[in-house]
Design an enzyme around this catalytic site. Structure first.
Site, PDB file in Angstrom:
ATOM      1  N   ASP A 196       0.778  -1.233   0.000  1.00 48.12           N
ATOM      2  CA  ASP A 196       0.000   0.000   0.000  1.00 48.12           C
ATOM      3  C   ASP A 196       0.812   1.287   0.000  1.00 48.12           C
ATOM      4  O   ASP A 196       0.598   2.162  -0.829  1.00 48.12           O
ATOM      5  CB  ASP A 196      -0.936   0.022   1.207  1.00 48.12           C
ATOM      6  CG  ASP A 196      -1.882  -1.167   1.236  1.00 48.12           C
ATOM      7  OD1 ASP A 196      -1.684  -2.115   0.451  1.00 48.12           O
ATOM      8  OD2 ASP A 196      -2.820  -1.158   2.033  1.00 48.12           O
ATOM      9  N   GLU A 426       2.208  -9.987  11.315  1.00 49.01           N
ATOM     10  CA  GLU A 426       1.882  -9.474   9.988  1.00 49.01           C
ATOM     11  C   GLU A 426       3.173  -9.132   9.245  1.00 49.01           C
ATOM     12  O   GLU A 426       3.335  -9.480   8.076  1.00 49.01           O
ATOM     13  CB  GLU A 426       0.994  -8.245  10.131  1.00 49.01           C
ATOM     14  CG  GLU A 426       0.496  -7.662   8.836  1.00 49.01           C
ATOM     15  CD  GLU A 426      -0.384  -6.442   9.056  1.00 49.01           C
ATOM     16  OE1 GLU A 426      -0.899  -5.915   8.055  1.00 49.01           O
ATOM     17  OE2 GLU A 426      -0.553  -6.005  10.215  1.00 49.01           O
TER      18      GLU A 426
END
Length: 462
Positions: A196, A426
């Site tokens: 992103d 993550e």
């Protein structure tokens, strides 16, 4: 309605100096528990709190791990995602769970308005989704899921059922996203890259008008450190881009797009999945030439258009200006997974990966998401430096394909050890292994299962 499980504490399994069968079993069980806790009954969420819906490329990676526990559930993971495919072929990057409250995640279904704003593009009426896409790993996932239990897969006609959807997906990317005119699918939003807030997007995002302050809320900051996440300005630009795409009916051709970028990692995964479609065709007794030819054409265009011999890495290209973007990101290393990549290019990529810009084997045990030497490098901020488990899994696969086990073996060990010690994070600091983002993350646990299944004497439990 599907149950959304509560967030459990991090499942942390420290790796001993010599990883043995007993430790592998414990780690495998811990990873399986994460996937069980994140299962909603039809698909697997990346994280129950931070990402409480189904994400496109997450589900592909999750299916790759699930196949070692339950091939049928891995098939269901992919079929649930493909059940929300649009008529134009796109697979949306989010499929929303109607059981989850609207304020649990933003942008939520009422922002995307897919069933109304996306009607002309063929968005499903009965399912709410986003309107953008993510990297195409799905054909590779389908092939690997089939191979985990081919007899059961054939009885369920799994490949026969998913193949048309996967072909339509690739056709959409190649035909509808060829904005540069060179056959390479372009991104219309940074979120489509999966990376992103990569510094690669800073320049093309610079001219994007952000959504007005106060016009959106950031649910992500309620579940993570602000320093680990994109800035408010970046987020405003993301929201502004998505809103304009939505208001244009999610139209690709004939529309004005403020962000159009050719991303080598995205294209590399499309090529890899075209090769997988060829293997799927062979499995079904069909002609594979179309997919093999298309993979070769895409590989040629990728090298000609985005390879930088001087930089030793593939670079993104801004389609609007025609200029390459100089930033060295892990997306520029991902073409190492391309099966027919020229060997000289593969060797140059490995030199860059192990050199001062990414430091694999010296400064780092996992490949960072961005150039260690850049002023923009950040050890904790999302895709601006941290190491991610899915891209390292892909790079490990690429190293093995190109005959470099001396690099692939320690990378595999680092992936498994760091994932277990971090509570299936993550992402992590590439220099220290410190946990960042959320824990008990779906694809981290799934890819650990896949790596353990390749280890000697492994016994992933079904």
């Amino acid at each position: 309605m599907a149950r959304v499980p509560a967030q459990a504490g991090p499942v942390s399994v420290s790796a001993p100096a010599a990883t043995g069968t007993a430790h592998q079993d414990v780690l495998s069980q811990a990873a399986a528990q994460v996937l069980s806790d994140n299962w909603t009954g039809a698909s697997t969420v990346p994280s129950p709190r931070l990402y409480p819906h189904q994400w496109s490329w997450d589900s592909a990676f999750i299916a790759i791990g699930l196949r070692h526990l339950s091939p049928e559930r891995a098939q269901q993971e992919l079929e649930t995602l493909l059940g929300a495919q649009w008529a134009d072929g796109r697979i949306p990057h989010i499929v929303f769970n109607p059981a989850v409250a609207l304020d649990a995640y933003f942008p939520s279904p009422d922002f995307w308005q897919s069933s109304t704003a996306g009607r002309a593009a063929g968005a499903p009426v009965a399912r709410e989704t986003s309107g953008i896409v993510q990297p195409p790993v799905h054909a590779l996932a389908a092939l690997l899921v089939h191979r985990s239990d081919p007899d059961a897969s054939r009885r369920r006609r799994f490949l026969e059922r998913v193949r048309p959807a996967l072909i339509a997906w690739h056709d959409y990317l190649i035909d509808c996203r060829n904005f540069g005119g060179h056959g390479l699918a372009a991104l219309l939003h940074p979120w489509e890259s999966g990376m992103d807030n990569s510094p690669c997007w800073d320049e093309p995002l610079g001219g994007v008008e952000p959504a007005p302050a106060g016009s959106f809320r950031r649910a992500d900051l309620a579940h993570g450190e602000a320093s680990d996440r994109p800035t408010d300005l970046d987020y405003g630009r993301y929201v502004g881009l998505a809103a304009r795409y939505r208001d244009g009916g999610y139209q690709d051709a004939g529309a004005e797009h403020a962000f159009m970028v050719e991303d080598p990692g995205f294209i590399a995964l499309l090529i890899l999945s075209e090769h997988a479609l060829a293997e799927i065709a062979v499995e079904l007794g069909l002609d594979a030439d179309r997919h093999r030819s298309r993979a070769r054409r895409l590989t040629t265009a990728l090298v000609r258009r985005l390879w930088s011999e001087e930089a030793g890495i593939f670079l993104c290209r801004d389609v609007r200006t025609g200029s390459t973007l100089a930033q060295k990101s892990v997306t520029g290393l991902l073409p190492l997974v391309v099966p027919e990549l020229p060997q000289s290019v593969a060797q140059a990529l490995v030199q860059t990966m192990t050199g001062r810009h990414f430091g694999l084997g010296s400064a780092t045990r996992l490949v960072p998401s961005y150039d260690l030497q850049s002023p923009a490098f950040d050890t904790s901020c999302y895709w601006r430096g941290p190491a991610w488990f899915n891209v390292n899994w892909l790079l490990e696969r690429g190293l093995r394909h190109h005959g470099m086990p001396e690099l692939a073996d320690p990378l595999q060990q680092a992936l498994v050890g760091t994932a277990g010690a971090s509570g299936f994070a993550e992402y992590v600091d590439p220099l220290t292994g410190q946990t960042h983002g959320t824990v008990n993350f779906g694809w981290t646990a799934a890819l650990v299962l896949d790596l353990l299944a390749q280890a000697p004497n492994s016994r992933p439990g079904r």
